[in-house]
Design a protein around this motif. Structure first.
Motif, PDB file in Angstrom:
ATOM      1  N   ALA A 180       0.826  -1.209   0.000  1.00 55.46           N
ATOM      2  CA  ALA A 180       0.000   0.000   0.000  1.00 55.46           C
ATOM      3  C   ALA A 180       0.859   1.257   0.000  1.00 55.46           C
ATOM      4  O   ALA A 180       0.464   2.293  -0.548  1.00 55.46           O
ATOM      5  N   TYR A 181       2.027   1.181   0.610  1.00 55.64           N
ATOM      6  CA  TYR A 181       2.948   2.326   0.620  1.00 55.64           C
ATOM      7  C   TYR A 181       3.258   2.786  -0.790  1.00 55.64           C
ATOM      8  O   TYR A 181       3.149   3.976  -1.125  1.00 55.64           O
ATOM      9  N   LYS A 182       3.636   1.845  -1.645  1.00 59.49           N
ATOM     10  CA  LYS A 182       4.030   2.224  -2.995  1.00 59.49           C
ATOM     11  C   LYS A 182       2.843   2.690  -3.822  1.00 59.49           C
ATOM     12  O   LYS A 182       2.936   3.662  -4.580  1.00 59.49           O
ATOM     13  N   TYR A 183       1.704   2.011  -3.684  1.00 58.87           N
ATOM     14  CA  TYR A 183       0.549   2.362  -4.496  1.00 58.87           C
ATOM     15  C   TYR A 183       0.050   3.765  -4.173  1.00 58.87           C
ATOM     16  O   TYR A 183      -0.274   4.550  -5.072  1.00 58.87           O
ATOM     17  N   ALA A 184      -0.007   4.115  -2.899  1.00 62.16           N
ATOM     18  CA  ALA A 184      -0.432   5.458  -2.506  1.00 62.16           C
ATOM     19  C   ALA A 184       0.615   6.491  -2.904  1.00 62.16           C
ATOM     20  O   ALA A 184       0.278   7.601  -3.316  1.00 62.16           O
ATOM     21  N   GLN A 185       1.879   6.116  -2.825  1.00 60.83           N
ATOM     22  CA  GLN A 185       2.947   7.045  -3.193  1.00 60.83           C
ATOM     23  C   GLN A 185       2.880   7.410  -4.671  1.00 60.83           C
ATOM     24  O   GLN A 185       2.982   8.580  -5.041  1.00 60.83           O
ATOM     25  N   LYS A 186       2.686   6.419  -5.513  1.00 62.64           N
ATOM     26  CA  LYS A 186       2.652   6.667  -6.945  1.00 62.64           C
ATOM     27  C   LYS A 186       1.359   7.358  -7.386  1.00 62.64           C
ATOM     28  O   LYS A 186       1.353   8.068  -8.386  1.00 62.64           O
ATOM     29  N   THR A 192       1.157   4.054   8.517  1.00 66.34           N
ATOM     30  CA  THR A 192      -0.056   3.554   9.159  1.00 66.34           C
ATOM     31  C   THR A 192      -0.165   2.045   9.016  1.00 66.34           C
ATOM     32  O   THR A 192      -0.547   1.333   9.954  1.00 66.34           O
ATOM     33  N   LEU A 193       0.184   1.534   7.837  1.00 71.92           N
ATOM     34  CA  LEU A 193       0.144   0.089   7.609  1.00 71.92           C
ATOM     35  C   LEU A 193       1.135  -0.640   8.511  1.00 71.92           C
ATOM     36  O   LEU A 193       0.879  -1.756   8.957  1.00 71.92           O
ATOM     37  N   MET A 194       2.266   0.008   8.804  1.00 74.57           N
ATOM     38  CA  MET A 194       3.258  -0.638   9.662  1.00 74.57           C
ATOM     39  C   MET A 194       2.743  -0.834  11.079  1.00 74.57           C
ATOM     40  O   MET A 194       3.214  -1.716  11.794  1.00 74.57           O
ATOM     41  N   LEU A 195       1.782  -0.015  11.507  1.00 74.93           N
ATOM     42  CA  LEU A 195       1.171  -0.232  12.816  1.00 74.93           C
ATOM     43  C   LEU A 195       0.587  -1.627  12.892  1.00 74.93           C
ATOM     44  O   LEU A 195       0.694  -2.310  13.917  1.00 74.93           O
ATOM     45  N   ASP A 196      -0.035  -2.044  11.798  1.00 73.61           N
ATOM     46  CA  ASP A 196      -0.601  -3.391  11.702  1.00 73.61           C
ATOM     47  C   ASP A 196       0.500  -4.435  11.591  1.00 73.61           C
ATOM     48  O   ASP A 196       0.567  -5.399  12.367  1.00 73.61           O
ATOM     49  N   TYR A 197       1.410  -4.243  10.622  1.00 74.36           N
ATOM     50  CA  TYR A 197       2.424  -5.253  10.344  1.00 74.36           C
ATOM     51  C   TYR A 197       3.410  -5.440  11.500  1.00 74.36           C
ATOM     52  O   TYR A 197       3.849  -6.549  11.785  1.00 74.36           O
ATOM     53  N   PHE A 214      -6.558  -0.515  13.287  1.00 74.11           N
ATOM     54  CA  PHE A 214      -6.572   0.785  12.637  1.00 74.11           C
ATOM     55  C   PHE A 214      -5.773   0.791  11.336  1.00 74.11           C
ATOM     56  O   PHE A 214      -6.248   1.235  10.294  1.00 74.11           O
ATOM     57  N   GLY A 215      -4.535   0.299  11.395  1.00 73.08           N
ATOM     58  CA  GLY A 215      -3.645   0.389  10.242  1.00 73.08           C
ATOM     59  C   GLY A 215      -4.118  -0.375   9.032  1.00 73.08           C
ATOM     60  O   GLY A 215      -4.013   0.109   7.902  1.00 73.08           O
ATOM     61  N   ALA A 216      -4.656  -1.564   9.245  1.00 76.23           N
ATOM     62  CA  ALA A 216      -5.063  -2.413   8.123  1.00 76.23           C
ATOM     63  C   ALA A 216      -6.171  -1.765   7.309  1.00 76.23           C
ATOM     64  O   ALA A 216      -6.053  -1.609   6.083  1.00 76.23           O
ATOM     65  N   LEU A 217      -7.252  -1.367   7.952  1.00 75.40           N
ATOM     66  CA  LEU A 217      -8.395  -0.825   7.221  1.00 75.40           C
ATOM     67  C   LEU A 217      -8.095   0.545   6.629  1.00 75.40           C
ATOM     68  O   LEU A 217      -8.608   0.895   5.561  1.00 75.40           O
ATOM     69  N   ALA A 218      -7.248   1.341   7.295  1.00 73.63           N
ATOM     70  CA  ALA A 218      -6.851   2.634   6.728  1.00 73.63           C
ATOM     71  C   ALA A 218      -6.067   2.428   5.437  1.00 73.63           C
ATOM     72  O   ALA A 218      -6.288   3.122   4.435  1.00 73.63           O
ATOM     73  N   ALA A 219      -5.136   1.475   5.442  1.00 74.35           N
ATOM     74  CA  ALA A 219      -4.347   1.197   4.240  1.00 74.35           C
ATOM     75  C   ALA A 219      -5.217   0.627   3.129  1.00 74.35           C
ATOM     76  O   ALA A 219      -5.048   0.979   1.953  1.00 74.35           O
ATOM     77  N   VAL A 246      -7.862   6.159  19.032  1.00 77.00           N
ATOM     78  CA  VAL A 246      -6.900   6.959  19.798  1.00 77.00           C
ATOM     79  C   VAL A 246      -5.475   6.494  19.523  1.00 77.00           C
ATOM     80  O   VAL A 246      -4.579   7.285  19.208  1.00 77.00           O
ATOM     81  N   VAL A 247      -5.264   5.179  19.614  1.00 78.05           N
ATOM     82  CA  VAL A 247      -3.929   4.620  19.362  1.00 78.05           C
ATOM     83  C   VAL A 247      -3.502   4.877  17.918  1.00 78.05           C
ATOM     84  O   VAL A 247      -2.365   5.289  17.646  1.00 78.05           O
ATOM     85  N   GLY A 248      -4.443   4.653  16.973  1.00 75.88           N
ATOM     86  CA  GLY A 248      -4.107   4.843  15.565  1.00 75.88           C
ATOM     87  C   GLY A 248      -3.768   6.276  15.226  1.00 75.88           C
ATOM     88  O   GLY A 248      -2.805   6.546  14.494  1.00 75.88           O
ATOM     89  N   LEU A 249      -4.525   7.217  15.733  1.00 72.59           N
ATOM     90  CA  LEU A 249      -4.264   8.623  15.442  1.00 72.59           C
ATOM     91  C   LEU A 249      -2.957   9.096  16.077  1.00 72.59           C
ATOM     92  O   LEU A 249      -2.233   9.915  15.493  1.00 72.59           O
ATOM     93  N   LEU A 250      -2.625   8.584  17.248  1.00 71.91           N
ATOM     94  CA  LEU A 250      -1.337   8.919  17.862  1.00 71.91           C
ATOM     95  C   LEU A 250      -0.184   8.392  17.012  1.00 71.91           C
ATOM     96  O   LEU A 250       0.848   9.063  16.842  1.00 71.91           O
ATOM     97  N   TRP A 251      -0.357   7.181  16.488  1.00 66.93           N
ATOM     98  CA  TRP A 251       0.678   6.607  15.609  1.00 66.93           C
ATOM     99  C   TRP A 251       0.830   7.449  14.337  1.00 66.93           C
ATOM    100  O   TRP A 251       1.952   7.716  13.892  1.00 66.93           O
ATOM    101  N   MET A 252      -0.290   7.867  13.753  1.00 65.51           N
ATOM    102  CA  MET A 252      -0.231   8.700  12.563  1.00 65.51           C
ATOM    103  C   MET A 252       0.434  10.042  12.862  1.00 65.51           C
ATOM    104  O   MET A 252       1.191  10.576  12.036  1.00 65.51           O
ATOM    105  N   ALA A 253       0.180  10.593  14.042  1.00 63.66           N
ATOM    106  CA  ALA A 253       0.803  11.860  14.422  1.00 63.66           C
ATOM    107  C   ALA A 253       2.316  11.712  14.519  1.00 63.66           C
ATOM    108  O   ALA A 253       3.080  12.599  14.087  1.00 63.66           O
ATOM    109  N   ALA A 254       2.777  10.564  15.054  1.00 63.71           N
ATOM    110  CA  ALA A 254       4.222  10.313  15.121  1.00 63.71           C
ATOM    111  C   ALA A 254       4.816  10.241  13.716  1.00 63.71           C
ATOM    112  O   ALA A 254       5.903  10.775  13.455  1.00 63.71           O
ATOM    113  N   GLY A 255       4.095   9.582  12.791  1.00 65.30           N
ATOM    114  CA  GLY A 255       4.565   9.518  11.408  1.00 65.30           C
ATOM    115  C   GLY A 255       4.614  10.878  10.759  1.00 65.30           C
ATOM    116  O   GLY A 255       5.522  11.175   9.972  1.00 65.30           O
ATOM    117  N   LEU A 256       3.649  11.722  11.069  1.00 72.13           N
ATOM    118  CA  LEU A 256       3.627  13.071  10.512  1.00 72.13           C
ATOM    119  C   LEU A 256       4.829  13.879  10.986  1.00 72.13           C
ATOM    120  O   LEU A 256       5.417  14.654  10.221  1.00 72.13           O
TER     121      LEU A 256
END
Length: 469
Positions: free
Chosen positions: A80-86, A99-104, A357-362, A414-424
């Protein structure tokens, strides 16, 4: 004037064919994991676990279709990283991958936790943490040895798991306590139970992550534009069929769903079908399935981290290099194993909540990527077939995925949004507060520039050999 020499980016080796890819995906999905949430989701859906699996399978098939469409244009590691990037640019791609890495990252940890819990229950003299760390080290060694070796292990895991499930289905079906009129009642929820069904399907959707893992093997697959999309659909359909069948047989054996402990309903169900002998065999196979799941989930996330390291979004010297002998991303594998060491301090509930959170967001971003890539901008195709294949189906996939996503608990968000904030924050530092684009994911010489344009149906696939011109 001589042209400057450039160092060739490290590339993974194409060694996997369709059967190995499907086995990889099914091992990741771990069909025996249907018993992990058997009691919990049955309670959540009022005894309609099979119906929840049917709903989850429908949503996942739509998203699997979108993964297959994207891998046809970008047959390289990255998911999903590459597909969204391109499709949407480097910033969105990074956040999607993060976000996907939160799941993986937490999926192997859950497997090590479960293996430790079950082994400690059988051998209480050995601490749970010792079993978990021992499984972690074993999985790390297997993954360093490469996916070709890994594919042999996954075949063994799936063979043993298949025998157990076949025995359960055959013997369990013969012990059905449901009358003819009630045999399919678990598939027919009442009109006021659809909300509960969506909540159950949101949990069960995580059981289908194997098809997403398949997409991360595109750089190691023969003829990836054909084998990987087929592997994605086959993994999703076969895995979903197994889940539905086992859940249905369970509803026939124990239609009352009255288990002493919902968390251990799987073991209780096995004991109902085959006594203590089958319950013991179930424990052994379940632990084996946990180890197999940890192997393939660790392999998948290491490929994503390798792609991001090769890209320069993570330290290249650590994460963007391959082992000189085995050709595997050792730095990424060790990093994932270090995170998984949290299995000795976290509880199962704390680890599981990180995954949803990560799986469904990706998945949502991959569905949108198909629409953007094929229907918007240069090379777009607005013909009737394309509007259905690249518009309607991904649109339905996006809508249904978001529906399940919003059915998750508040704690998960809550956990997912905190993880996304760290990525940002990391992205802001990497791009000097968004004043420059993140580096593009390296496209090897074997992938022609035209890969960014949707390949027309019937056109030859790209050469299988990496680096070929």
């Amino acid at each position: 004037m001589s042209s400057p020499t450039t160092e060739k980016a490290p590339q993974l080796t194409r060694v996997l064919r369709l059967p190995a890819i499907v086995l990889f995906g099914l091992t990741y999905m771990s069909p025996v994991a249907v018993f992990t949430t058997y009691g919990i989701v049955n309670d959540e859906t009022g005894g309609h676990l099979p119906a929840a699996y049917v709903l989850a399978l429908g949503v996942m098939l739509l998203t699997a279709h979108s993964y297959g469409r994207m891998v046809r244009s970008y047959p390289a590691a990255g998911s999903a990283y590459k597909y969204a990037q391109k499709s949407f640019g480097g910033h969105i791609g990074f956040l999607t991958g993060w976000t996907l890495m939160l799941d993986y990252l937490f999926m192997p940890m859950v497997s090590f936790l479960l293996a430790g819990i079950y082994l400690h229950a059988e051998f209480p003299g050995v601490p749970q943490a010792v079993w978990s760390v021992g499984a972690l080290l074993l999985v790390l060694v297997f993954n360093i040895m490469g996916v070709k070796f890994l594919s042999k292990i996954t075949a063994i895991v799936m063979g043993v798991t298949g025998l157990l499930l076949a025995f359960f289905v055959i013997v369990g079906g013969s012990k059905s306590e449901a009358g003819a009129g009630d045999a399919f009642s678990a598939f027919v929820p009442a009109s006021d139970q659809w909300g509960l069904l969506a909540g159950g399907a949101a949990i069960l959707a995580l059981s289908f992550l194997g098809f997403d893992a398949v997409s991360t093997l595109a750089e190691e697959a023969h003829n990836p534009r054909k084998t990987v999309p087929r592997g994605i659909i086959l993994t999703t359909a076969i895995g979903g069929g197994i889940f539905i069948l086992v859940a249905w047989i369970g509803s026939l054996v124990r239609p009352d769903n009255n288990f002493a402990n919902p968390d251990s309903a799987g073991a209780e169900l096995m004991e109902t079908v085959g006594g203590s002998a089958l319950a013991g065999a179930f424990t052994a196979v379940y632990v084996l399935g946990c180890i197999g799941n940890a192997m393939v989930s660790q392999a998948s996330v290491s490929r994503i981290i390798f792609s991001m390291g090769r890209d320069g979004l993570l330290p290249k010297r650590v994460f963007g290099r391959l082992h000189p002998k085995f050709g595997t991303p050792v730095g990424a594998l060790i990093g994932v194993s270090a995170v998984a060491l949290l299995s000795v301090v976290l509880t199962l509930d704390q680890a599981v909540v990180m995954i949803n959170f990560g799986a469904l967001a990706a998945f949502s971003m991959v569905n949108l990527s198909v629409i953007k890539h094929y229907l918007v901008g240069a090379g777009r195709d607005l013909g009737p077939r394309s509007l259905i294949v690249n518009g309607l189906l991904p649109g339905l996939g996006f809508a249904t995925t978001v529906w399940l996503w919003t059915s998750l608990t508040g704690t998960t968000f809550v956990v997912g949004l905190l993880w996304m904030a760290a990525g940002l924050v990391i992205l802001a530092i990497t791009t000097r507060f968004f004043t420059r684009q993140p580096p593009e994911l390296h496209m090897d010489a074997g992938e022609k520039d035209e890969a960014a344009v949707p390949p027309a149906d019937g056109t030859p696939d790209a050469p299988e050999t990496v680096g070929a011109r």
